[in-house]
Write a protein that holds these residues in place. Structure first.
Motif, PDB file in Angstrom:
ATOM      1  N   ASN A  24      27.568 -37.850  -0.428  1.00 22.22           N
ATOM      2  CA  ASN A  24      28.647 -37.704   0.561  1.00 22.22           C
ATOM      3  C   ASN A  24      28.901 -39.032   1.260  1.00 22.22           C
ATOM      4  N   LYS A  25      27.813 -39.654   1.706  1.00 25.20           N
ATOM      5  CA  LYS A  25      27.964 -40.858   2.519  1.00 25.20           C
ATOM      6  C   LYS A  25      28.450 -42.047   1.689  1.00 25.20           C
ATOM      7  N   LEU A  26      27.965 -42.128   0.446  1.00 28.24           N
ATOM      8  CA  LEU A  26      28.404 -43.236  -0.420  1.00 28.24           C
ATOM      9  C   LEU A  26      29.920 -43.139  -0.652  1.00 28.24           C
TER      10      LEU A  26
ATOM     11  N   GLY B 175      14.909 -45.378   8.056  1.00 28.23           N
ATOM     12  CA  GLY B 175      14.539 -44.234   8.888  1.00 28.23           C
ATOM     13  C   GLY B 175      14.430 -44.695  10.346  1.00 28.23           C
ATOM     14  N   LEU B 176      15.004 -43.930  11.244  1.00 24.12           N
ATOM     15  CA  LEU B 176      14.988 -44.349  12.653  1.00 24.12           C
ATOM     16  C   LEU B 176      13.920 -43.573  13.417  1.00 24.12           C
ATOM     17  N   VAL B 177      13.298 -44.255  14.373  1.00 21.28           N
ATOM     18  CA  VAL B 177      12.256 -43.606  15.164  1.00 21.28           C
ATOM     19  C   VAL B 177      12.588 -43.783  16.636  1.00 21.28           C
TER      20      VAL B 177
ATOM     21  N   GLY C 236      23.320 -35.826  18.993  1.00 22.25           N
ATOM     22  CA  GLY C 236      22.218 -36.118  18.082  1.00 22.25           C
ATOM     23  C   GLY C 236      21.368 -37.277  18.574  1.00 22.25           C
ATOM     24  N   GLU C 237      20.413 -37.656  17.722  1.00 22.00           N
ATOM     25  CA  GLU C 237      19.428 -38.691  18.102  1.00 22.00           C
ATOM     26  C   GLU C 237      20.072 -40.039  18.430  1.00 22.00           C
ATOM     27  N   ILE C 238      20.941 -40.517  17.545  1.00 22.08           N
ATOM     28  CA  ILE C 238      21.555 -41.829  17.798  1.00 22.08           C
ATOM     29  C   ILE C 238      22.541 -41.719  18.954  1.00 22.08           C
ATOM     30  N   GLY C 239      23.302 -40.615  18.964  1.00 21.35           N
ATOM     31  CA  GLY C 239      24.298 -40.415  20.025  1.00 21.35           C
ATOM     32  C   GLY C 239      23.660 -40.463  21.400  1.00 21.35           C
TER      33      GLY C 239
ATOM     34  N   MET D  70      22.684 -34.679  -1.864  1.00 28.27           N
ATOM     35  CA  MET D  70      24.075 -34.370  -1.500  1.00 28.27           C
ATOM     36  C   MET D  70      24.520 -35.291  -0.363  1.00 28.27           C
ATOM     37  N   TYR D  71      23.639 -35.457   0.606  1.00 24.12           N
ATOM     38  CA  TYR D  71      23.919 -36.313   1.760  1.00 24.12           C
ATOM     39  C   TYR D  71      24.214 -37.746   1.301  1.00 24.12           C
ATOM     40  N   GLY D  72      23.365 -38.265   0.407  1.00 24.50           N
ATOM     41  CA  GLY D  72      23.561 -39.628  -0.098  1.00 24.50           C
ATOM     42  C   GLY D  72      24.896 -39.763  -0.824  1.00 24.50           C
TER      43      GLY D  72
ATOM     44  N   GLY E 287      32.746 -28.878  20.251  1.00 25.45           N
ATOM     45  CA  GLY E 287      33.523 -28.217  19.215  1.00 25.45           C
ATOM     46  C   GLY E 287      33.274 -28.852  17.875  1.00 25.45           C
ATOM     47  N   ASP E 288      34.023 -28.334  16.897  1.00 18.53           N
ATOM     48  CA  ASP E 288      33.809 -28.729  15.500  1.00 18.53           C
ATOM     49  C   ASP E 288      34.737 -29.874  15.132  1.00 18.53           C
ATOM     50  N   LEU E 289      34.148 -30.881  14.553  1.00 19.05           N
ATOM     51  CA  LEU E 289      34.883 -32.036  14.049  1.00 19.05           C
ATOM     52  C   LEU E 289      35.979 -31.629  13.063  1.00 19.05           C
ATOM     53  N   LEU E 290      35.768 -30.484  12.392  1.00 19.28           N
ATOM     54  CA  LEU E 290      36.740 -30.038  11.393  1.00 19.28           C
ATOM     55  C   LEU E 290      37.936 -29.331  12.024  1.00 19.28           C
TER      56      LEU E 290
ATOM     57  N   MET F 209      32.070 -35.807  21.061  1.00 18.15           N
ATOM     58  CA  MET F 209      32.336 -34.520  20.404  1.00 18.15           C
ATOM     59  C   MET F 209      31.080 -34.092  19.657  1.00 18.15           C
ATOM     60  N   ASP F 210      30.728 -32.846  19.798  1.00 14.15           N
ATOM     61  CA  ASP F 210      29.575 -32.312  19.066  1.00 14.15           C
ATOM     62  C   ASP F 210      29.650 -30.791  19.115  1.00 14.15           C
ATOM     63  N   LEU F 211      29.016 -30.149  18.153  1.00 15.82           N
ATOM     64  CA  LEU F 211      28.919 -28.682  18.192  1.00 15.82           C
ATOM     65  C   LEU F 211      28.043 -28.257  19.354  1.00 15.82           C
ATOM     66  N   ARG F 212      27.129 -29.160  19.751  1.00 17.06           N
ATOM     67  CA  ARG F 212      26.147 -28.813  20.781  1.00 17.06           C
ATOM     68  C   ARG F 212      26.506 -29.477  22.109  1.00 17.06           C
ATOM     69  N   PRO F 213      25.952 -28.952  23.211  1.00 13.12           N
ATOM     70  CA  PRO F 213      26.179 -29.638  24.492  1.00 13.12           C
ATOM     71  C   PRO F 213      25.334 -30.910  24.570  1.00 13.12           C
TER      72      PRO F 213
ATOM     73  N   PRO G 181      27.530 -45.044  10.550  1.00 17.39           N
ATOM     74  CA  PRO G 181      26.155 -45.279  10.110  1.00 17.39           C
ATOM     75  C   PRO G 181      25.827 -44.537   8.823  1.00 17.39           C
ATOM     76  N   ARG G 182      25.208 -45.249   7.939  1.00 18.92           N
ATOM     77  CA  ARG G 182      24.769 -44.690   6.664  1.00 18.92           C
ATOM     78  C   ARG G 182      23.265 -44.868   6.580  1.00 18.92           C
ATOM     79  N   SER G 183      22.704 -44.641   5.415  1.00 18.49           N
ATOM     80  CA  SER G 183      21.256 -44.739   5.387  1.00 18.49           C
ATOM     81  C   SER G 183      20.743 -45.129   4.010  1.00 18.49           C
TER      82      SER G 183
ATOM     83  N   HIS H  89      31.336 -42.756  14.377  1.00 23.24           N
ATOM     84  CA  HIS H  89      31.305 -41.448  13.705  1.00 23.24           C
ATOM     85  C   HIS H  89      29.873 -41.117  13.264  1.00 23.24           C
ATOM     86  N   LEU H  90      29.177 -40.367  14.120  1.00 25.89           N
ATOM     87  CA  LEU H  90      27.763 -40.064  13.870  1.00 25.89           C
ATOM     88  C   LEU H  90      27.541 -38.646  13.346  1.00 25.89           C
ATOM     89  N   ALA H  91      28.523 -37.767  13.534  1.00 27.81           N
ATOM     90  CA  ALA H  91      28.312 -36.357  13.150  1.00 27.81           C
ATOM     91  C   ALA H  91      28.050 -36.250  11.653  1.00 27.81           C
TER      92      ALA H  91
HETATM   93  N1  NAD Z   1      18.170 -40.674  12.341  1.00 32.42           N
HETATM   94  C1  NAD Z   1      18.028 -41.408  11.252  1.00 32.42           C
HETATM   95  O1  NAD Z   1      16.905 -41.736  10.805  1.00 32.42           O
HETATM   96  C2  NAD Z   1      19.253 -41.929  10.546  1.00 32.42           C
HETATM   97  C3  NAD Z   1      19.054 -42.908   9.591  1.00 32.42           C
HETATM   98  C4  NAD Z   1      20.127 -43.403   8.930  1.00 32.42           C
HETATM   99  C5  NAD Z   1      21.411 -42.950   9.219  1.00 32.42           C
HETATM  100  N2  NAD Z   1      21.614 -41.995  10.151  1.00 32.42           N
HETATM  101  C6  NAD Z   1      22.999 -41.549  10.358  1.00 32.42           C
HETATM  102  O2  NAD Z   1      23.375 -41.625  11.716  1.00 32.42           O
HETATM  103  C7  NAD Z   1      24.205 -40.509  12.070  1.00 32.42           C
HETATM  104  C8  NAD Z   1      23.610 -39.812  13.266  1.00 32.42           C
HETATM  105  O3  NAD Z   1      22.278 -39.500  12.963  1.00 32.42           O
HETATM  106  P1  NAD Z   1      21.350 -38.716  13.975  1.00 32.42           P
HETATM  107  O4  NAD Z   1      19.956 -39.034  13.615  1.00 32.42           O
HETATM  108  O5  NAD Z   1      21.835 -38.922  15.371  1.00 32.42           O
HETATM  109  O6  NAD Z   1      21.637 -37.230  13.483  1.00 32.42           O
HETATM  110  P2  NAD Z   1      21.452 -35.844  14.271  1.00 32.42           P
HETATM  111  O7  NAD Z   1      21.297 -34.776  13.249  1.00 32.42           O
HETATM  112  O8  NAD Z   1      20.425 -36.001  15.327  1.00 32.42           O
HETATM  113  O9  NAD Z   1      22.883 -35.705  14.962  1.00 32.42           O
HETATM  114  C9  NAD Z   1      24.046 -35.330  14.264  1.00 32.42           C
HETATM  115  C10 NAD Z   1      24.896 -34.553  15.241  1.00 32.42           C
HETATM  116  O10 NAD Z   1      26.098 -34.175  14.553  1.00 32.42           O
HETATM  117  C11 NAD Z   1      26.482 -32.915  15.082  1.00 32.42           C
HETATM  118  N3  NAD Z   1      27.380 -32.249  14.143  1.00 32.42           N
HETATM  119  C12 NAD Z   1      27.069 -31.777  12.914  1.00 32.42           C
HETATM  120  N4  NAD Z   1      28.142 -31.173  12.379  1.00 32.42           N
HETATM  121  C13 NAD Z   1      29.145 -31.293  13.274  1.00 32.42           C
HETATM  122  C14 NAD Z   1      30.509 -30.867  13.286  1.00 32.42           C
HETATM  123  N5  NAD Z   1      31.045 -30.191  12.271  1.00 32.42           N
HETATM  124  N6  NAD Z   1      31.259 -31.142  14.375  1.00 32.42           N
HETATM  125  C15 NAD Z   1      30.727 -31.808  15.428  1.00 32.42           C
HETATM  126  N7  NAD Z   1      29.437 -32.227  15.468  1.00 32.42           N
HETATM  127  C16 NAD Z   1      28.660 -31.972  14.412  1.00 32.42           C
HETATM  128  C17 NAD Z   1      25.163 -32.166  15.256  1.00 32.42           C
HETATM  129  O11 NAD Z   1      25.303 -31.082  16.165  1.00 32.42           O
HETATM  130  C18 NAD Z   1      24.239 -33.258  15.754  1.00 32.42           C
HETATM  131  O12 NAD Z   1      24.145 -33.275  17.157  1.00 32.42           O
HETATM  132  C19 NAD Z   1      24.281 -39.620  10.852  1.00 32.42           C
HETATM  133  O13 NAD Z   1      25.545 -39.841  10.254  1.00 32.42           O
HETATM  134  C20 NAD Z   1      23.189 -40.102   9.947  1.00 32.42           C
HETATM  135  O14 NAD Z   1      23.601 -40.050   8.640  1.00 32.42           O
HETATM  136  C21 NAD Z   1      20.539 -41.486  10.833  1.00 32.42           C
END
Ligand code: NAD
Length: 338
Positions: A156-158, A191-193, A13-16, A152-154, A52-55, A34-38, A121-123, A74-76
């Motif tokens: 879950n994270k709280l 919000g991250l940019v 993902g973006e932060i990863g 739902m996201y809020g 693979g899947d975190l679950l 670890m991620d579902l995606r490459p 990370p939360r938001s 833990h970013l997933a």
């Molecule tokens: N980007 C933002 O603005 C922002 C702001 C505040 C908090 N966050 C938090 O930071 C974290 C990362 O954010 P991001 O922007 O990188 O998100 P993102 O959506 O870009 O990345 C999340 C990654 O998690 C992976 N993922 C989802 N389900 C999965 C599973 N079951 N198993 C394995 N991987 C799985 C996705 O494939 C994706 O690559 C999140 O927890 C998000 O809540 C992000």
């Protein structure tokens, strides 16, 4: 003996994407992702990636049979907009996935006799302001205020913040002997940019979407009103907040959950800055009332006093540096070379 390793979930993902580069440049421990995606080919060279899947518990068990995990980033997650479309899937990933990892970190803390560091990370989605008047009256929200998320996201994270705190401070509180507990630390981001990745599935995405569309010469219709205000932060500061919090001495921390922020601006001010940088930009406003409702429930700004006091947090990129030195030049370069 197992090799010591740092685990990053959601690493594609973006932060990863940004965190991998920073950690690979400074850490001696193996990085396991670890991620579902490459991953991108560039990042894949720096880590051992498990696609693979975190679950998938079997996958996690195999991983700890090989690695002694010392830190988990833990970013997933399923982000705010996506989670509204599939709340049950969001609960699975955001809550059950986090619970599984907390259990793993807890067990590993016992094995090691030393706490596993769990960075989460939360938001701003943790907050829920009831109306615009309240949003205006409380412009810099503290960690414990307005914890009434409307997504739902809020939710879950709280809950996961509470779970992380439980596993760190109260796990097995009735047992004869207290176990070695994990060390949970969470940052609530605005919000991250990023200049290098385009977000998907979040509800603060209109800012970065505007910028990336303008740089490509593509028209963009912003899904919130021009007067909508929330806080933002440039991606390098987000990564530096995660790394700073992870390296802070435990004794210095007075809380497990910290706000961090950089600058707040309205969607109209965002548009102005984008148009100044990309004069041909075609940005209009077409508010989506439902997504607008979610953004209106988020605070206009965060108070990050405790992070500044406890672990010397301060953003390096204020609004001008974010746009002029990081976002605009790098986004311009990114689309010029294509
Ligand atoms: N980007 C933002 O603005 C922002 C702001 C505040 C908090 N966050 C938090 O930071 C974290 C990362 O954010 P991001 O922007 O990188 O998100 P993102 O959506 O870009 O990345 C999340 C990654 O998690 C992976 N993922 C989802 N389900 C999965 C599973 N079951 N198993 C394995 N991987 C799985 C996705 O494939 C994706 O690559 C999140 O927890 C998000 O809540 C992000």
């Amino acid at each position: 003996m197992r090799k010591k390793g740092i685990l990053i979930t959601g690493a594609a993902g973006e932060i990863g994407d940004a965190l991998i580069k920073s950690l690979a440049a400074r850490d001696t421990h193996d990085l396991i992702t670890m991620d579902l995606r490459p991953l991108t080919p560039e990042n894949a060279r720096l880590v051992t990636h498990i696609q693979g899947d975190l679950l998938d518990q079997a996958l996690l068990s195999r991983m700890v049979s090989e690695y002694e995990i010392t830190i988990i980033y833990h970013l997933a997650a399923l982000l705010s907009t996506r989670a509204e479309f599939s709340p049950e899937a969001a609960h699975k990933v955001n809550v059950e996935g986090t619970m599984g990892l907390l259990k793993l970190a807890s067990e590993q803390s016992q094995w090691r006799g030393d706490p596993v560091l769990f960075i989460f990370p939360r938001s701003i989605a943790a907050y829920g302001m009831p109306d615009l008047e309240t949003k205006e009256n409380f412009p810099h929200v503290r960690e414990w205020e307005w914890n009434y998320p409307v997504t739902m996201y809020g939710c879950n994270k709280l809950y996961c913040e509470l779970l992380g705190t439980y596993f760190s401070d109260h796990f097995r509180q009735l047992a004869a002997e207290r176990p070695v507990m994990l060390d949970f630390r969470s940052v609530r981001f605005p919000g991250l940019v990023s200049a290098y990745t385009v977000p998907s599935g979040g509800t603060s995405d209109y800012g970065p979407e505007m910028l990336h569309a303008a740089a490509q010469g593509v028209p963009y219709a912003c899904f919130v009103r021009p007067d909508t205000v929330i806080p933002f932060m440039a991606m390098p500061d987000a990564v530096s907040a995660l790394l700073k919090l992870a390296s802070a001495p435990a004794g210095k921390l007075s809380r497990r959950v910290y706000n961090v922020t950089s600058f707040s601006l309205t969607a109209a001010e965002f548009q102005e800055r984008v148009c100044r940088a990309f004069p041909g930009a075609q940005i209009s406003f077409a508010p989506d009332l439902k997504r607008q409702g979610i953004v209106d429930s988020w605070p206009a700004g965060l108070n990050d006093h405790d992070a500044r006091r406890d672990w010397d947090w301060s953003p390096e990129y204020d609004i001008d540096r974010s746009f002029d030195e990081y976002l605009v030049p790098n986004i311009r370069k990114r689309y010029q070379t294509k």
